[in-house]
Design an enzyme around this catalytic site. Sequence first.
Site, short mmCIF file in Angstrom:
data_model
loop_
_atom_site.label_atom_id
_atom_site.label_comp_id
_atom_site.label_asym_id
_atom_site.label_seq_id
_atom_site.Cartn_x
_atom_site.Cartn_y
_atom_site.Cartn_z
N CYS A 263 -3.27 13.12 -3.73
CA CYS A 263 -2.06 13.72 -3.20
C CYS A 263 -2.44 14.94 -2.38
CB CYS A 263 -1.17 14.14 -4.38
SG CYS A 263 -0.98 12.81 -5.57
N ARG B 27 -2.74 12.18 2.95
CA ARG B 27 -3.31 12.09 1.60
C ARG B 27 -2.43 11.30 0.64
NH1 ARG B 27 -7.26 16.12 0.96
NH2 ARG B 27 -7.08 15.90 -1.29
N TRP C 108 0.53 10.34 -3.90
CA TRP C 108 -0.02 8.98 -3.91
C TRP C 108 -0.09 8.64 -5.39
CZ3 TRP C 108 -4.07 6.21 -6.05
CH2 TRP C 108 -4.31 4.96 -5.49
N ASN D 81 -2.72 17.22 -8.05
CA ASN D 81 -3.50 16.16 -7.38
C ASN D 81 -4.67 15.84 -8.30
OD1 ASN D 81 -4.97 14.47 -5.69
ND2 ASN D 81 -6.09 16.22 -4.83
N GLY D 82 -4.87 14.56 -8.60
CA GLY D 82 -5.98 14.18 -9.49
C GLY D 82 -5.48 13.35 -10.65
N GLU E 35 -15.91 -4.93 8.35
CA GLU E 35 -15.08 -3.86 8.92
C GLU E 35 -13.86 -4.42 9.64
OE1 GLU E 35 -13.54 -0.19 10.01
OE2 GLU E 35 -14.73 -0.95 8.34
N LYS F 83 -9.88 -3.77 8.62
CA LYS F 83 -8.85 -3.20 9.52
C LYS F 83 -7.62 -4.08 9.54
CE LYS F 83 -10.11 0.28 9.60
NZ LYS F 83 -11.34 0.52 9.03
N GLU G 37 -5.82 -3.63 6.20
CA GLU G 37 -5.15 -2.32 6.04
C GLU G 37 -3.93 -2.18 6.94
OE1 GLU G 37 -7.89 1.31 5.25
OE2 GLU G 37 -8.76 0.20 6.92
N HIS H 237 -21.11 -22.42 1.15
CA HIS H 237 -21.35 -22.32 -0.30
C HIS H 237 -20.04 -22.04 -1.05
CE1 HIS H 237 -25.61 -22.42 0.53
NE2 HIS H 237 -25.43 -21.48 1.44
N LYS I 153 -5.66 8.63 3.18
CA LYS I 153 -6.83 8.87 4.03
C LYS I 153 -8.07 9.27 3.24
CE LYS I 153 -8.93 9.12 7.88
NZ LYS I 153 -9.25 7.85 8.49
#
Length: 607
Positions: free
Chosen positions: A2, A27, A74, A100-101, A480, A484, A487, A503, A602
Amino acid sequence: MCGIFGYVGARNAIDIVIEGLRRLEYRGYDSAGLAGVQENQIVFSKEVGKISVLEREVRKQTFQVPAAIAQTRWATHGKATQVNAHPHFDKERSLALVHNGIIENHDDLRRGLKDQGVSFVSETDTEVVAHLIAYHYDGDLLGAIQQAVAQLKGAYAVALVHRDFPDQIIAIAHEAPLVIGIGNHEAFLSSDPRAFAFYTRQAIYLSNSEIAIIKAETQHVYSTHASIDKEYCLLEQEFGEPSKGEFEHYTLKEIYEQPQTIRNALASRFVVEYGTAIFEELTFEDRDLLSVERVLILACGTSWHAGCIAAYMLGELAHISAQVEISSEFRYKNPLIPPGTLVIAISQSGETADTIAAIREVKAKGARVLGVCNVQGSTLVREADETLFLKAGPEIGVCSTKAFTSQVVVLSLFTLLMARMRHMNKTEGQEILEELLHLPEQVQTVLDQASYIAEIARKYVDYESFFFLGRRYMYPTCLEGALKLKEMSYINANGYAAGEVKHGPLALIGEQCPVVALCADRITYGKLLGNLMEIKARHGKILAIASQKDRHLEEIVDDVIYVPVSRDELAVIPVTVVTQLLAYNIAQLRGMDIDHPRHLAKSVTVE
Ligand code: AGP
C-alpha cells in the site's frame, strides 16, 4: 503493498495527503482513506475504489485538521470493502492508523485481545495494531507504541494520529519503506519520498523497529527503548511531476520513451576506442571484477526476465557461469555462495520485498551485491554494495516496459565490461557497442509501425489464451511478452521454450489458442520454423515477429511483424517493444484500466 502519506503543518492537510496519495496510487488502488484530529475527535473518510472516489466524498465534508494521515490500499487481509479500508481504529476511536505490510502474528494477537474483551470490526491484520496500542495506552503514547511494537511480527509501516495529540503524527517502520520529509515549519511522511519531493528534499529514512513523533517543527526518532539520533539526507534532484503528456496512459508514454531511455542508459557508459563499457558509479576494483568466477542473479517478475537474458549473455559473451533465481523461491533456500560469487539483484523499484530478503540472505553469507535499479534512495540501493542505475525516469505504469529494456541495456554493458576484462578482443567489443548504439533508432523503427501493430492486435483481440514461443534469447523474451499480455489484458498467455512445446503444451494448440512466435534468434531460426510447422499441422494460428524477411516463414504463419535485424543478444529489445504494443492495443480494445491493472501494484513490498 500500500501507499502511506502523512502531513503536519500550516497547509490544508487534507489536500496535501490526497495529493500525496495520488502520487502513491501505483502502490495499490482497491480502496483509500484518511484521518486527522478535529476538536479532539478523530475524523476520517474511507472508500472502496480509486483515490478519486475518496476525494469526491471528502469534498462533501469540512475537515479542518492540523495533521493528517492517509493510505491507498492493496488488500492482503480482507476484501476491498469500506470496513476493511484504512484507517483502522480502537474501540473508543481514540486513535486512527494506516498500515503497509503484513502483521504475521495478527491471529495470535487478535485472540489475546479478544480474551481481553476487545471486539473487531474488520478482517484486516492492521486493526490488531490499533487495539494493541490502545490496550497499552495510559497517557504515554510513545510508551504504548513501544510496547506494541515489541509484540509485532512481520513487515510494517504505520502512520497514526491520536485524539490527545492533534498536531502530530506517529510513524512506525519495520522492514517496510517509510520516509519523513522535513519542510519549512512542516513535515511529511511517505512510503516513497518522491511523493513529497515536490515540497522538500530533506528526508529521514526510517529503518527497522523505529518510531518517529512528527510535528511541524520537530521530528524525533526512537527505537523500542531509546531515543535515536538520525541524520537526514538530501533526495537526489530527480525528475519533475510525472505527467502523461499527450498520451492516454502512462504505459503507452513509457513505451514511446524507450528510444530516449535507452540513450540515457547508454550515455557516458562506453568507450568506442577500446570497445568496452565503463560505469562511473561502480567503485569495485578491477581485481574485484576479475576475481568474479560466477554470477548469481536475483529478481522477480519482469526484472527476472531481464536477469534470464543477462545470464545467457554473461555465459556466452563473458564466459562467466551465471545462475538466475526467482527471489521468492531463493529466499527460502540455504544457498551455497562460494568465494568468487558476485550477486546481481535487479529491481526497478528497489523495494520488492522478496528481492530485498534474498539479498539480505546472500549478504549474511558474505556475498557482494551489485544492484541494478531505477530508484535512488530505495531499500535495494541502500543495502547493495554498489548499484547501477537505469536512468529511465519514474516508471508509473504498473506494467514495466521502459525499465525492462533499460535493464537489458545496462546488463549488456556490464557483460561487455566483464568480457573485455577477460578474453574478448577490442574488435568484437566495438561490434557489440555499435549494435547497442543502434538500439534507439531500431526501437523508433518499431514504434513507427504502431498502426500496423494495432491492426494486427484487432485480429487477435478476442482470443482468451495465447502461447509465446521462442528459443535462446527469445525464450525469456517470450516470458516477458506473455507477462505483458497477461497484466494488461487479463488474457491467459504463456511464454514457452519452443523446443518444449511437444513435451505437453502442444495439446492446447488449436484454432482457439494462437501462437506468437518470436523468430529473431538467428542461431535457432531453422529449428523454430520446424516447431511452427508442427503448430500449423494442428491448425494453430501463428503471428510471427521476425528480423529477417523470409518468404518461407510467410507461407507458414498467418501474420508477421518485422523488426530491424540485431545481434541475437540484443534482438530482445526491438522484439519486446512489439510485444508491448501488441499487449497495449489488445488491452485498449478490451477497455482495460491499463495503468492500474486489477489486483496488481507497481512495487511488491509484501511477501
Ligand atoms: C512487471 O510488469 C510487473 N509489474 C512485475 O512483474 C514487476 O516486474 C515485479 O514486481 C518486480 O518489480 P521490481 O523490478 O520493482 O522489483
